[in-house]
Each structure stands twice: as structure tokens, then as C-alpha cells.
Design an enzyme around this catalytic site. Sequence first.
Site, PDB file in Angstrom:
ATOM      1  N   TYR A 293       0.807  -1.296  -0.136  1.00 27.12           N
ATOM      2  CA  TYR A 293      -0.060  -0.185   0.198  1.00 27.12           C
ATOM      3  C   TYR A 293       0.925   1.243   0.111  1.00 27.12           C
ATOM      4  CZ  TYR A 293      -0.153  -0.463   5.320  1.00 27.12           C
ATOM      5  OH  TYR A 293      -0.086  -0.429   6.696  1.00 27.12           O
ATOM      6  N   GLU A 294       0.244   2.285  -0.228  1.00 24.12           N
ATOM      7  CA  GLU A 294       1.046   3.627  -0.576  1.00 24.12           C
ATOM      8  C   GLU A 294       1.902   3.518  -1.636  1.00 24.12           C
ATOM      9  OE1 GLU A 294       0.498   6.906   0.787  1.00 24.12           O
ATOM     10  OE2 GLU A 294      -1.171   6.261   1.787  1.00 24.12           O
ATOM     11  N   GLY A 295       1.777   2.797  -2.495  1.00 29.81           N
ATOM     12  CA  GLY A 295       2.542   2.587  -3.661  1.00 29.81           C
ATOM     13  C   GLY A 295       3.580   1.244  -3.347  1.00 29.81           C
TER      14      GLY A 295
END
Lengths: 600, 600
Positions: free
Chosen positions: A441-443
Site C-alpha cells: 500500500y501507499e505504492g
Amino acid sequence: MPQYKAPLRDMQFVLHELLNIEQHYASLPAFADTVSRELVDQYLETAADFCENELAPLNQIGDREGCQWHDGVVTTPTGFKEAYQKYIELGFPSLTAEEQYGGQALPNSLGSVISEMVGSSNWAWGMYPGLSHGAVRTIEHHGSDQQKNTYLPKLVSGEWTGTMCLTESHAGSDLGIIRTKAEPNSDGSYAISGEKIFISAGEHDMAENIVHIVLARLPGAPRGTKGISLFIVPKINVNADGSLAERNAVRCGSIEHKMGIHGNATCVINFDQAKGYLIGPENRGLNCMFTFMNTARIGTAIQGLAASESSFQGAVTYARERLAMRALSGAKNPDKEADPIIVHPAVRNLLLTQKAFAEGGRALVYFLSQYADLVEHAATEEARQSADNILSFLTPIAKAFLTETGYEAANKGVQVFGGHGFISEHGMEQIVRDTRIACLYEGTTEIQALDLLGRKVLQSKGALLKDFIQIVTQFCEQHKDNAQLAEFIAPLATHLKQWGDITNQIGAKAQENPDEVGAAAVDYLYFSGYVTLAYFWANMAAVAQQKLAEGSTETAFYGAKINTAKFYFSKILPRTRAHTAIINTGVGTLMALSADDFII
Amino acid sequence: MPQYKAPLRDMQFVLHELLNIEQHYASLPAFADTVSRELVDQYLETAADFCENELAPLNQIGDREGCQWHDGVVTTPTGFKEAYQKYIELGFPSLTAEEQYGGQALPNSLGSVISEMVGSSNWAWGMYPGLSHGAVRTIEHHGSDQQKNTYLPKLVSGEWTGTMCLTESHAGSDLGIIRTKAEPNSDGSYAISGEKIFISAGEHDMAENIVHIVLARLPGAPRGTKGISLFIVPKINVNADGSLAERNAVRCGSIEHKMGIHGNATCVINFDQAKGYLIGPENRGLNCMFTFMNTARIGTAIQGLAASESSFQGAVTYARERLAMRALSGAKNPDKEADPIIVHPAVRNLLLTQKAFAEGGRALVYFLSQYADLVEHAATEEARQSADNILSFLTPIAKAFLTETGYEAANKGVQVFGGHGFISEHGMEQIVRDTRIACLYEGTTEIQALDLLGRKVLQSKGALLKDFIQIVTQFCEQHKDNAQLAEFIAPLATHLKQWGDITNQIGAKAQENPDEVGAAAVDYLYFSGYVTLAYFWANMAAVAQQKLAEGSTETAFYGAKINTAKFYFSKILPRTRAHTAIINTGVGTLMALSADDFII
């Protein structure tokens, strides 16, 4: 189950001895008069007590019970709600928020230290207040006065929580293709319709209202990332006087069953002509979001650091107690039936790797948080911009490298326990499961790598890399005549040169074929991560050596710091050799197979 | 959830084209008249059908439901029992057992191929019959005629299953300190008392009886590993006529809650003066067990291979379907809103790493299984011994390296899915959780590394390493003039030389300090693994090239093989550079910290 103990001595080492944080605060008008060393240490003590005694005992319960969904209502695990009330009473939600909305206006860097403790003791729990933070920042920076007055006081006090609703089932990293719609109502609000997934803390029973920040498209908006707007969509509508009105058409459709962070509700949120309020300019939603991208990513980097720390704590305790086999160099515990496994070099390698990632990661995260303070509060635009360059460059490294090394450390913790590591009651495998999401998550790591090499390094024609290299070069210069540091300074300088060289090589190849960037990016990120941590380890060794030279009596603490630096340089940093060799082989073999030929 | 499809074409490639398995069987008196290519392929088809259609659909159910324990009785997940009945009907339990007890006397190497399919489709299920195998082999080799007649027919038919009861709560890798006692009864049997843990398939509802093979100590037995004996302890006692008598004092005290393999019951088994029968000579229990150590470890290596394969299958399918972002080199799918993610070099790197580990691991496992056939069935003692040398040397490499790379591949599969990889319904995270145990049981990676470097390489003064190097050298010699293979042969030869060099270096250092072995072992194992797989990839490329030169029309299949070999040599093999550099730094920094100073 590992008994979390906040590493206060090490935190203070990084804050006060490595980063001179008091001086840093004194240099910033926003904090010069308010933030002293005493205040910092006092917050740390309070947070440590709360995390060790309230949050840590709920960590395994949260994993075992998980969240329960029933007809749109989500119940959090036993004790989560009560712990959140205590968290509010201690004033943590308002720590870094603006004073006029009830905040304490304390620096984000202090918030990061507390986040580390919360995350190390119970990451799933920490995500509830953690997500609020993003919503608060979004409204603080982009909301109208009316929006601020309506939502901030309750979010800041912690009575309400917030979420970020970005992802849709078909659109994760590629937010340009989201489909959620926002149609104007006659009263100036919008009707929001669509389904968002992976909404952490999207629904729960810990707060009376939830304020969703939602990405959606206005009618006729341009395709892609330039047609996305940002909306505030409260779960329960809010009257002009701030009291709660009727339920909005926002519903939690289900929660996900997932590998870890069971205590946090990962929600499908359905918006069915829900009332929403445009925040920031039309079609500029992604730009508004990007304002906080760096701090959100530091938040995820902290998850990696937290995993390294908590797994390390569990593993060291076990390795000192568990008796199995004899040291190859002769019995160390002759009156017992076996030696503690910490006598074995391979076990020590596991433990020291965890320690090096935890303490090195802490230095990197706190350093970055200090730069985040500067980006917001430095006195001049020039100083803010220059800090932003460092922050932008190091953020993808910190996010991807610390989450990957955190995952490695967590796995090493399981390995120290042997078969017992696989058993839930010991709590070591939970750390692995909980922290696996941090690399996604968050890239994802792959996205961070493209951000680093493509956007940050190559698009700036190397300028951002040079800024950081300058900091490290200055450090090397400063200590070049210190014989005791030569074992760190020399390889660090060699790696700095190599960093520039491989960047130039990739840049040249990318002129011919843009896929060379994608082919090199992940190895480039790892290379960058290992060198960045080498800088912090060299720096920490220099500080420790200085303290010992000054006659400190904490010889064990500073000695361990220097020895861990030596470990890092001899057993971890050489991993760069694989990455440079792999980068050198370029894109060729990656693109040779047609998609049809992967499986025949 | 990944839809498992047995990779029959690749299996046949390895068996028939790489290893000439038909010729191998023809050379062994035991199989010369019975095992033809047709028979092999027919078993493969039957197993593939069973695994794809019966076992794979139960894999996720097994994970979700887990096993249930109630008052000593264990219930397996829905469908497990029925699938086991079908497995019996298809005759799989008796595949490799001796004919006189109802076995089909087919080669173990064929069993390995079927184990791969069973394991790839449902590892937790496969452990029930898998553990029986060890019990059968133990009784076949060490049992008295009476013991064989009593237990083998029902174990071979699959009506009963078996376990191996080794581990105790305080004694895992260090079996020398087990405490379970065996006291002689007046009738020649023994009263077994103690608690064993981590007993896979220790209790369940799939068979009418369970035959435990138990390690225990006789009164007055010597301390340590030389005082351990082996006992047969049936769950239900068996009458002289083979019918079931009264329940023995063997009870499942509980089952573990664990990270993965939820469908398999990991039991605490309590023996309370249970009736047991000595098998093999007194105090020689560990030696008897060691007879099968290699094949048991190959069995675990297969778990790594299975994880690579099944995760690869899931990831490739997803990468071809999932649309997100555009290729850096320009849109590949301009009429859709995004390109499939398989266009991105970083995604291909993930997929090709999985593919290289799966197919390379398959070659290594089947090669080893062929050697296991030779160890048992080669015509001369010399040939058996020479095969045993290769098998003994490669087994710790296969066990540790393939389980670690299997875990890496499984994690890469999650990474391909992004956030969706963390969600249970897609089945990718289950592979990670299920295969994590493979790096722990049957000896952790660290234990395998010590076995390889300490016992196998250094204790033999390099003789076992030389035997394998000779095989690879011969291959290099054979192809040294083939220009198309030069890109494989040259680096392979370089690595062979390096392998010898680092071995000599470590050996010299170990003379000074035995801890140098423990310090180098894990990196040495990885180095050995990467080079070993490089040999198999070069060899597979050579076979593929030969087939193409001969005019095969399967250009896509053989082309993919060659391209994957190129990928392996350019993107995976260079990892050895980190390991050699780390080995070079020796033990120093690992032992510097006192146990008290790890956390201050």
C-alpha cells in the site's frame, strides 16, 4: 508473544545525539519557544507507557478476533475502543494539528516518534488514528474556512476519525482510471456515487462519525489524472452548528479477509448519491493529495521500522533463553544441556540484521521527519525548497527500502524461533503477516522504485541525488582524517561514486529505450537504500565514537552502536554488489518473452 | 484463487529430455522391465487430473476452515476425507512401496513428480499421505518381519496413515536432548511416556488407524544423540491377526494455531505409558532416521518448488489480465484504458524470477530423485555410494535453497497482485503463509547450511563438492565450442572455480576458529544454490537449443526455455557477488557483541 518495550534510549540517541533535534526546533519559529528537550522526552515517556501497557496487550487479540461486519456495521476487537478513548484522553490525536482547531501545534517529527511506538506495539490499532491524520492534513491545507470549522475540531480531538478513499477495484496505482462520480446538487454540494475498496478504518465503532476524503470525477472532467477532484463525504451529515444530522448514503459493503492487520477494518465503501463537498479546486484532486504523499509514505516507512524493532525484540529474548546444541567453538553453558542459541554465528547474523535495520531505519525516518518539519516551517522559501528536495528524494527510498527490510527482519525473527516461529501464540508470524501489506500500500516497492529513479532522479537530471550526495560527502570530508572511522568512510565514499556512475549509465541507456528505467528501478532502489543506511550507520558510529572519546560511561551502548555499524558494513552493505551487477545487464532478458510464452 | 494446472509439458521436458529418465529406469534392474515412458506419462496424467480437479478446489477451503480439535478428536476440513478416499482408489499410497506388502514398487523419482503436483495444488492435504511415506520407509528398512507384516499392508494401501514423532517442546534441531521415555514391559513391548509437538497429521479423521514412529530414550541410555531409540506406537493397538484391538494410550492434546497449512493438523501428542515396539537396534534411533533424511528433505524441497510453481501460475494469469498504467515505451493496448501490467519490466522481473525458480527447482528436484533411485537400486555398491555422495551433497542445497526461493517466489506473486495480493480470496497470500514453514521444518535454512558446509563439504575435505563440480565441468567441456551457449558456459565455469576458492578460504579460516564455519554457512549455501541452479539452467538451454537445431516445431516452448536461462544468468546469478563478498568478511563482526548488549 514479544513484550514490546519502547527503545527510549535509542530514540533519544537518534533525536538528541545524532540529529540535535532541540537545536532543530530552536531554529524554527513555529517551535522555538514551545518545544524543549524536556517536553520531547516527556511525550516519549507518556507514549511509551501507553503503548507498552495499553496497545501491546491488544495486538494479539486484534489479530485473533479481527473485525466483525454485520449489515454495514463494523465491530472492532475487544479493547480497541477503550484504548482509543485513553488515547484521546492523553491528547495524542491533536498533537500536530493547528492550535485554532484545538491542536497542540507540535512538530511532525515528534509525531513520527510516537507513531513508531504505536506501530511497533499494535500496527492494526494505530491505523485508526493514523488515517485520520491524512484527512486532517487534507482539510487543513485545502479546505475552506467553513469546512475547517465544520470538520477539524472533532477530527483533531479524535471524536471523529477520517479516511482516504482512493482505490477502486480496478484502479490502485493507476488512479487516473477511477470511476466514482460526483454530480453537482442544487445546493452546492455533490452527489457521490461509486465503490471504493481497501479503505482502512473505513467503518468502525470507535468514533461517532467518520469523515471520508474521496477521489471522484466531475461530469465532463478530462480523462486520466487531470480529471479527478477531491470531496469530503461524512458518514453522518453535519448540521451548521456542528451537531450530527441524518446518516449520509455511505455504507460499508463488506470488510476484507486478509493476510494480516486483522484488527483494522479494510472496507468496501459504497457511495450511493452520498452528499459530498468539493475540497480544493476542481480536477486538481490528485495534486492536493500529492501534498501529503511524502508524509503518508514516511508513515508507511515507519511500519517497516516498527516490524524490524518488534521482531528484533522478540527474537533477542528468545535467542538468549532457548537452549539448543553447542557452540562450534566449545560449550558456553557447560552446566546446562545445551547453549543458548545466541552463541551461534548464524543466529547472531539474523539478530544483527534485524538490529541494523531497526536502528538504521529509525535514524532515516527521524531524519526525514526533521526534513518534513523544515518543508513546512523553515524560515525561507529557499530553505523549504531545499528541504523538500531531500525529502522527495529520500521518501521513496525510505518507504520501499524500510518496508522491504522490515519484512525481511520480521521473517528473520520467525527464523530465530525455528518451528515455534510458525505458531501463532508466539506472535512472531503475526509481525510477518501484518507488515506484508507495507510493501504494497501507499505504492508498491516497484512503484516507489519508478518514482525514485524516473521522477526524482532522472527527471531532475540528477539534481536531487546530488543534494543528498552532498550531505554524505560533507560527512565523509569531515571525518576523513579520523582513523577509527576509516573502515566506514572509505566504503561509503566508494559507494557514493558508484551511485553517481550507475545513475549516469542508466540515464544514458534510457535515452535509447525507456524500458531501461523500469528494468533498473528496483535494483537501483535497493542500492540507494543500502547506501543511505550506510551513511546513517557511519554517522551513528561517529557520534558513538565521539561520546566514548569524551569519556561517556555508557560504554556498552556506544560500543554496541559501533559494533552494529561494523556488522552493517561487513555483512549488509556488500549486497550492493549484486544490485550493481544486475543493473549492468540492462533490460534485454526481461522483454524477450511474449506474454503468451510465459506458460506453455 | 490461482487455478492450478499441472505443468505436464515442462515435467516431461525435465524427465525425458533433460534427464532421459526412461534410459535411467532401463539401467536399473528393479525397473528395467516395468517402467516405460508410457507408464510414466500415464501416471502423470492421472495425477494431474486428480490434483487439478480434486485437490486444488479444496486448498482454500482447507485454509479457511482449518482442522478442528475436540477432546482429542481432530476433524479435517470439508472434502479432505473424501479426496483421500479417491487417492486410495487411484492407488497412489502404494506407488513406491514394496510389492510383497501390496506396493507397486515404482521408482521414488516418479513419486517425486506426483508429490510436486499434490503439493502445488494443496500442500496441507498432501502432508497426510506424505507423512505416511516416512513411516512406511522406516518400517520397510528397519522393521522385523512381524512388524512389517503387521503394519505395512494397511499403511501401503492407505487405510492407515503414519507419522514421525521427533520434536519435543524444548528439542527441535537438537534431538539429542529429547526426554520421552521407553520402559520395557514384561511382554517385550515398551511403555512410552512423553509429549511430542509439531506432529503433522498426528491425529485426524481420514484413516482408521495412525502408526506413530516415535523417538524415545531407554532406561540408562547414553546421553545425547547416541541414546535415542525408535519405536512403533500405534494409535489403536493391532491384534495378531491384523484386526484392531483396544485404543493405545496415545492422545492428541491439542492442535497448533499457525501461520499457514491450516488444513493439516499439527498436533501435540501425549504418550502416557503407551504400548510401543522397538524398531531397529537400541540407541540407534537417530541413525535409522538418518537413512531417510535425504528423501524427507527432498520432500520439503518440493514444497519450495510447489510454491514457486503455483504462485507463478496465479501471477502470470493476473499480470496478463490486470490493466494499469501504460508501458514506459508507449501504449501497448491503446484501445483500452490501460495496458496489462505484464508490459512493465519490473512485473516481468517478478514473474521471470518465479519461473526461473520453479523450472530450475524442478530440474534440481527430479535430478536428485533420480540419484535417490540410484542410491537404492544401482547395480553395484560403488555406483550406489557414488550416487549417495551426490545426493548427500545436493540435498541441503535443494532443501534450503528451494524453500527460500519458493518463499521469495510466493512473495513475488503477492507483489504482482499489489494490494489484492494481501486479500485472502485471491489465494496468493495463502501460498506465502503455507510455504513459510518449509524454511523451518526438516531443519531450518541455518541448519541445512551447517550440514552442507560443515558435514558435507569440510568433513569430506571437499570430496563431495568435487564430485558435483566434476559433473558440471564435464557439461562445460562438452559444450565449450558451442558459441550459442558461451553466454552460459563461461560464467558457469567462473563460478565453479570460485566455488572451490571460497571453500578453500573458509576451510583455512575454520582451522583457526570453528565459528568461521557458522559465519559463512548461510551465504555459502546461497552461493551453492545459485550456481547449482545455473548448471541446470545452462543444461536446459543446451537441450532446448539442440531441439531447435534438430528442427522441432515447438519453437515457443524451447525459445522460452532459452530466454529464461538468459534471464537467470543476467538477473539472478549475479546475486552470488553479494554472498562471496559477505563470506570474505568472516566471523569478526558477528561475535563482537556480548549477549547482554544486543538491546540496551
